[in-house]
Design an enzyme around this catalytic site. Structure first.
Site, PDB file in Angstrom:
ATOM      1  N   CYS A   1      -4.097 -18.063  14.604  1.00  0.00           N
ATOM      2  CA  CYS A   1      -3.804 -17.251  15.774  1.00  0.00           C
ATOM      3  C   CYS A   1      -3.910 -18.121  17.017  1.00  0.00           C
ATOM      4  O   CYS A   1      -4.539 -19.178  16.999  1.00  0.00           O
ATOM      5  CB  CYS A   1      -4.798 -16.096  15.899  1.00  0.00           C
ATOM      6  SG  CYS A   1      -4.794 -15.036  14.446  1.00  0.00           S
ATOM      7  N   CYS A  13      -9.742 -13.307  18.075  1.00  0.00           N
ATOM      8  CA  CYS A  13     -10.391 -12.120  18.636  1.00  0.00           C
ATOM      9  C   CYS A  13     -11.707 -11.901  17.903  1.00  0.00           C
ATOM     10  O   CYS A  13     -11.753 -11.909  16.672  1.00  0.00           O
ATOM     11  CB  CYS A  13      -9.489 -10.907  18.439  1.00  0.00           C
ATOM     12  SG  CYS A  13      -7.794 -11.210  18.953  1.00  0.00           S
ATOM     13  N   ARG A  17       7.314  -0.162   1.853  1.00  0.00           N
ATOM     14  CA  ARG A  17       7.116  -1.264   2.796  1.00  0.00           C
ATOM     15  C   ARG A  17       5.906  -2.101   2.425  1.00  0.00           C
ATOM     16  O   ARG A  17       4.947  -1.604   1.833  1.00  0.00           O
ATOM     17  CB  ARG A  17       6.970  -0.733   4.225  1.00  0.00           C
ATOM     18  CG  ARG A  17       5.878   0.303   4.412  1.00  0.00           C
ATOM     19  CD  ARG A  17       6.229   1.179   5.615  1.00  0.00           C
ATOM     20  NE  ARG A  17       5.146   2.058   6.025  1.00  0.00           N
ATOM     21  CZ  ARG A  17       4.849   3.220   5.453  1.00  0.00           C
ATOM     22  NH1 ARG A  17       5.496   3.601   4.375  1.00  0.00           N
ATOM     23  NH2 ARG A  17       3.876   3.961   5.922  1.00  0.00           N
ATOM     24  N   CYS A  74     -11.828  -9.094  15.171  1.00  0.00           N
ATOM     25  CA  CYS A  74     -10.727  -9.084  14.199  1.00  0.00           C
ATOM     26  C   CYS A  74     -11.129  -8.508  12.835  1.00  0.00           C
ATOM     27  O   CYS A  74     -12.139  -8.884  12.261  1.00  0.00           O
ATOM     28  CB  CYS A  74     -10.208 -10.506  13.999  1.00  0.00           C
ATOM     29  SG  CYS A  74      -8.855 -10.588  12.817  1.00  0.00           S
ATOM     30  N   LYS A  89      -3.369   4.379   6.819  1.00  0.00           N
ATOM     31  CA  LYS A  89      -3.627   4.914   8.154  1.00  0.00           C
ATOM     32  C   LYS A  89      -3.605   6.444   8.148  1.00  0.00           C
ATOM     33  O   LYS A  89      -2.671   7.044   7.644  1.00  0.00           O
ATOM     34  CB  LYS A  89      -2.571   4.388   9.119  1.00  0.00           C
ATOM     35  CG  LYS A  89      -2.592   2.877   9.242  1.00  0.00           C
ATOM     36  CD  LYS A  89      -1.474   2.397  10.127  1.00  0.00           C
ATOM     37  CE  LYS A  89      -1.397   0.891  10.182  1.00  0.00           C
ATOM     38  NZ  LYS A  89      -0.974   0.283   8.884  1.00  0.00           N
ATOM     39  N   ARG A 133       0.821  -1.214   0.000  1.00  0.00           N
ATOM     40  CA  ARG A 133       0.000   0.000   0.000  1.00  0.00           C
ATOM     41  C   ARG A 133       0.853   1.262   0.000  1.00  0.00           C
ATOM     42  O   ARG A 133       0.448   2.287  -0.506  1.00  0.00           O
ATOM     43  CB  ARG A 133      -0.910  -0.043   1.229  1.00  0.00           C
ATOM     44  CG  ARG A 133      -1.690   1.206   1.482  1.00  0.00           C
ATOM     45  CD  ARG A 133      -2.876   0.930   2.381  1.00  0.00           C
ATOM     46  NE  ARG A 133      -3.751  -0.047   1.777  1.00  0.00           N
ATOM     47  CZ  ARG A 133      -4.462  -0.953   2.455  1.00  0.00           C
ATOM     48  NH1 ARG A 133      -4.391  -1.016   3.762  1.00  0.00           N
ATOM     49  NH2 ARG A 133      -5.226  -1.808   1.811  1.00  0.00           N
ATOM     50  N   TYR A 134       2.004   1.168   0.635  1.00  0.00           N
ATOM     51  CA  TYR A 134       2.890   2.322   0.754  1.00  0.00           C
ATOM     52  C   TYR A 134       4.142   2.058  -0.077  1.00  0.00           C
ATOM     53  O   TYR A 134       4.494   0.905  -0.317  1.00  0.00           O
ATOM     54  CB  TYR A 134       3.295   2.503   2.216  1.00  0.00           C
ATOM     55  CG  TYR A 134       2.141   2.752   3.162  1.00  0.00           C
ATOM     56  CD1 TYR A 134       1.501   3.977   3.188  1.00  0.00           C
ATOM     57  CD2 TYR A 134       1.718   1.758   4.037  1.00  0.00           C
ATOM     58  CE1 TYR A 134       0.462   4.212   4.071  1.00  0.00           C
ATOM     59  CE2 TYR A 134       0.679   1.982   4.930  1.00  0.00           C
ATOM     60  CZ  TYR A 134       0.055   3.217   4.947  1.00  0.00           C
ATOM     61  OH  TYR A 134      -0.963   3.452   5.823  1.00  0.00           O
ATOM     62  N   ARG A 158      -9.567  -9.152  10.138  1.00  0.00           N
ATOM     63  CA  ARG A 158      -9.383 -10.209   9.126  1.00  0.00           C
ATOM     64  C   ARG A 158     -10.206 -11.445   9.468  1.00  0.00           C
ATOM     65  O   ARG A 158      -9.870 -12.575   9.099  1.00  0.00           O
ATOM     66  CB  ARG A 158      -7.904 -10.547   8.984  1.00  0.00           C
ATOM     67  CG  ARG A 158      -7.101  -9.350   8.574  1.00  0.00           C
ATOM     68  CD  ARG A 158      -5.698  -9.678   8.076  1.00  0.00           C
ATOM     69  NE  ARG A 158      -5.007  -8.432   7.803  1.00  0.00           N
ATOM     70  CZ  ARG A 158      -3.858  -8.074   8.375  1.00  0.00           C
ATOM     71  NH1 ARG A 158      -3.244  -8.881   9.208  1.00  0.00           N
ATOM     72  NH2 ARG A 158      -3.321  -6.913   8.073  1.00  0.00           N
ATOM     73  N   ASP A 183      -7.697   3.440   9.818  1.00  0.00           N
ATOM     74  CA  ASP A 183      -7.242   2.806   8.586  1.00  0.00           C
ATOM     75  C   ASP A 183      -8.372   3.045   7.588  1.00  0.00           C
ATOM     76  O   ASP A 183      -9.468   2.498   7.745  1.00  0.00           O
ATOM     77  CB  ASP A 183      -6.979   1.311   8.826  1.00  0.00           C
ATOM     78  CG  ASP A 183      -5.802   0.814   8.004  1.00  0.00           C
ATOM     79  OD1 ASP A 183      -5.528   1.416   6.949  1.00  0.00           O
ATOM     80  OD2 ASP A 183      -5.160  -0.173   8.419  1.00  0.00           O
ATOM     81  N   ASP A 207     -12.262  -0.928  12.501  1.00  0.00           N
ATOM     82  CA  ASP A 207     -12.660  -0.889  11.092  1.00  0.00           C
ATOM     83  C   ASP A 207     -14.117  -1.322  10.948  1.00  0.00           C
ATOM     84  O   ASP A 207     -14.599  -2.150  11.728  1.00  0.00           O
ATOM     85  CB  ASP A 207     -11.772  -1.853  10.289  1.00  0.00           C
ATOM     86  CG  ASP A 207     -10.294  -1.466  10.332  1.00  0.00           C
ATOM     87  OD1 ASP A 207     -10.005  -0.257  10.231  1.00  0.00           O
ATOM     88  OD2 ASP A 207      -9.448  -2.368  10.466  1.00  0.00           O
TER      89      ASP A 207
HETATM   90  C1  LIG Z   1      -0.228  -0.747   8.822  1.00  0.00           C
HETATM   91  C2  LIG Z   1       0.330  -1.104   7.539  1.00  0.00           C
HETATM   92  C3  LIG Z   1       1.675  -0.876   7.241  1.00  0.00           C
HETATM   93  C4  LIG Z   1       2.632  -0.260   8.232  1.00  0.00           C
HETATM   94  O1  LIG Z   1       2.304   1.055   8.511  1.00  0.00           O
HETATM   95  P1  LIG Z   1       3.270   1.928   9.440  1.00  0.00           P
HETATM   96  O2  LIG Z   1       2.510   3.201   9.618  1.00  0.00           O
HETATM   97  O3  LIG Z   1       4.553   2.083   8.691  1.00  0.00           O
HETATM   98  O4  LIG Z   1       3.458   1.168  10.710  1.00  0.00           O
HETATM   99  C5  LIG Z   1       2.133  -1.231   6.007  1.00  0.00           C
HETATM  100  N1  LIG Z   1       1.324  -1.770   5.072  1.00  0.00           N
HETATM  101  C6  LIG Z   1       0.020  -1.982   5.318  1.00  0.00           C
HETATM  102  C7  LIG Z   1      -0.820  -2.574   4.266  1.00  0.00           C
HETATM  103  C8  LIG Z   1      -0.521  -1.665   6.554  1.00  0.00           C
HETATM  104  O5  LIG Z   1      -1.812  -1.905   6.806  1.00  0.00           O
HETATM  105  S1  SF4 Z   2      -6.770  -9.499  15.854  1.00  0.00           S
HETATM  106 FE1  SF4 Z   2      -7.197 -11.097  14.313  1.00  0.00          FE
HETATM  107  S2  SF4 Z   2      -5.224 -11.551  13.417  1.00  0.00           S
HETATM  108 FE2  SF4 Z   2      -4.822 -10.482  15.361  1.00  0.00          FE
HETATM  109  S3  SF4 Z   2      -4.579 -12.110  16.889  1.00  0.00           S
HETATM  110 FE3  SF4 Z   2      -6.722 -11.478  16.925  1.00  0.00          FE
HETATM  111  S4  SF4 Z   2      -7.741 -12.907  15.529  1.00  0.00           S
HETATM  112 FE4  SF4 Z   2      -5.563 -13.015  15.086  1.00  0.00          FE
END
Ligand SMILES: *Cc1c(COP(=O)(O)O)cnc(C)c1O
Ligand code: SF4
Length: 357
Positions: free
Chosen positions: A107, A111, A98, A114, A322, A94-95, A116, A315, A278
């Site tokens: 996991c 949670c 990184r 979550c 973010k 996305r960025y 995801r 996000d 989210d």
């Molecule tokens: C959160 C996230 C990051 C890391 O973001 P930082 O602000 O650098 O900690 C990188 N890629 C994705 C897709 C993310 O969701």
């Molecule tokens: S938030 Fe989602 S991905 Fe993170 S530990 Fe909990 S269940 Fe696993």
């Protein structure tokens, strides 16, 4: 008990969970057919009573199926929905510099809130080695990547051998790039701290500069066990950060949040982000208004160590990344002068000029 045993003795089945907390097994079964449950015996032992902050994070409720506001993947993490279909399944890029690399979809505890939720714990969605190889190739070919974030699920669910295999490859690919780092995002120091063994730390410390962000949401999650886990990691030279999700009836309160942030510092973990929840289907009963997060931030900044104050972020739905949010500290801006408000709402004027202007 070692972590594998603690993991094995998890509550995962509707009947067992229902019996333990006097719930309707049929309802629980319908929920976990869609969104799996796992409450390992360590995390279970932190529940003091029904509906307490630990209970709410891990025990399934029918509300998850009833509440269908939002989407399964609002952040557009899955490649099919993203603008660049050539990015492998396990990568979110996305960025510019990184990537997020999801090496596990399992996991130590699922949670209920979550983001995801749509795919964690599904045996059909577990990353395969060929898919992991594709991700390596992508990182190799995209020289601009200098920060690889191992994520999941929980990356520390992999056993030591598999984890080292991945760390070794990623490290080898990026270590010659200027200012490269590896990060791990793991909830394990909080939910299954026994997984953090001296042997694991010996492996991790071969791949410096390595950072680890963990995920604590409530002060009662800070225990002698989780403290010990963080100590082992910190002593291995791994800087520790924390990402908290703002959760209704769990930590959406300035007193609780301040205590959590201070407790984290005392176990050598630096608060990094507080996330606005989210808009994910099945998790809306955990969402607060954005104003609550801003209010909590306002009650941290100035009132406690700056080190205890994380950035409050949303996000952005649709894959915008973010976005930080702050209370209104900047009251007025005019040529040569800005009017500021401090943490106590007192006004101050700053002469906004510079020599060259
Ligand atoms: C959160 C996230 C990051 C890391 O973001 P930082 O602000 O650098 O900690 C990188 N890629 C994705 C897709 C993310 O969701
Ligand atoms: S938030 Fe989602 S991905 Fe993170 S530990 Fe909990 S269940 Fe696993």
């Amino acid at each position: 008990m070692d972590w594998k045993q603690i993991f094995k003795t998890s509550l995962t089945q509707a009947e067992v969970i229902a019996e333990r907390f006097n719930l309707d097994a049929n309802l629980i079964r319908t929920v976990i057919e869609r969104y799996p449950a796992r409450i390992n015996s360590y995390y279970l032992s932190l529940i003091k009573e029904k509906d307490d902050p630990i209970y709410r994070q891990c025990i399934p409720t029918i509300t998850e199926l009833e509440d269908d506001f939002g989407e399964d993947d609002p952040l557009l993490e899955d490649s099919a929905q993203r603008a660049h279909p050539n990015v492998p399944d396990l990568i979110t890029h996305r960025y510019p510099d990184r990537v997020l690399f999801r090496i596990s979809n399992r996991c130590a505890m699922y949670c209920r809130f979550c983001t995801r939720k749509r795919k964690v714990g599904d045996p059909l969605k577990r990353p395969t080695w060929p898919a992991i190889e594709q991700a390596f190739t992508y990182i190799e070919n995209n020289k601009i990547i200098r920060d690889v974030i191992l994520s999941g699920g929980d990356p520390l669910m992999l056993d030591d051998t598999d984890l080292e295999r991945i760390l070794h490859r990623v490290h080898k690919i990026i270590c010659n790039r200027p200012r490269s780092i590896i990060r791990i995002g793991s909830r394990i120091p909080c939910v299954l701290p026994q997984r953090i063994t001296p042997k694991l730390c010996t492996i991790l410390q071969r791949y410096h500069p390595l950072y680890l962000n963990t995920h604590f949401n409530h002060p009662t999650e800070i225990t002698p066990e989780s403290k010990h886990a963080c100590e082992l990691l910190a002593n291995a030279g791994i800087p520790l950060g924390n990402q908290t999700v703002l959760l209704k009836n769990i930590n959406d309160n300035s007193t609780v949040m301040k205590e959590l942030m201070q407790e984290l510092l005392s176990i050598r973990v630096r608060p990094y982000y507080i996330y606005q929840a989210d808009p994910v289907k099945g998790t809306n009963h955990f969402r607060t208004k954005v104003s609550r997060g801003i209010e909590i931030y306002k009650n941290l900044r100035g009132y406690t160590s700056g080190l205890a104050v994380p950035t409050f972020v949303i996000d952005a739905p649709g894959g915008g990344g973010k976005i930080p949010l702050l209370p209104e500290y900047l009251k007025e801006k005019s040529p040569g002068k800005i009017v500021l408000k401090n943490y106590e709402d007192k006004e101050f004027i700053y002469p906004d000029t510079a020599m060259d202007d």
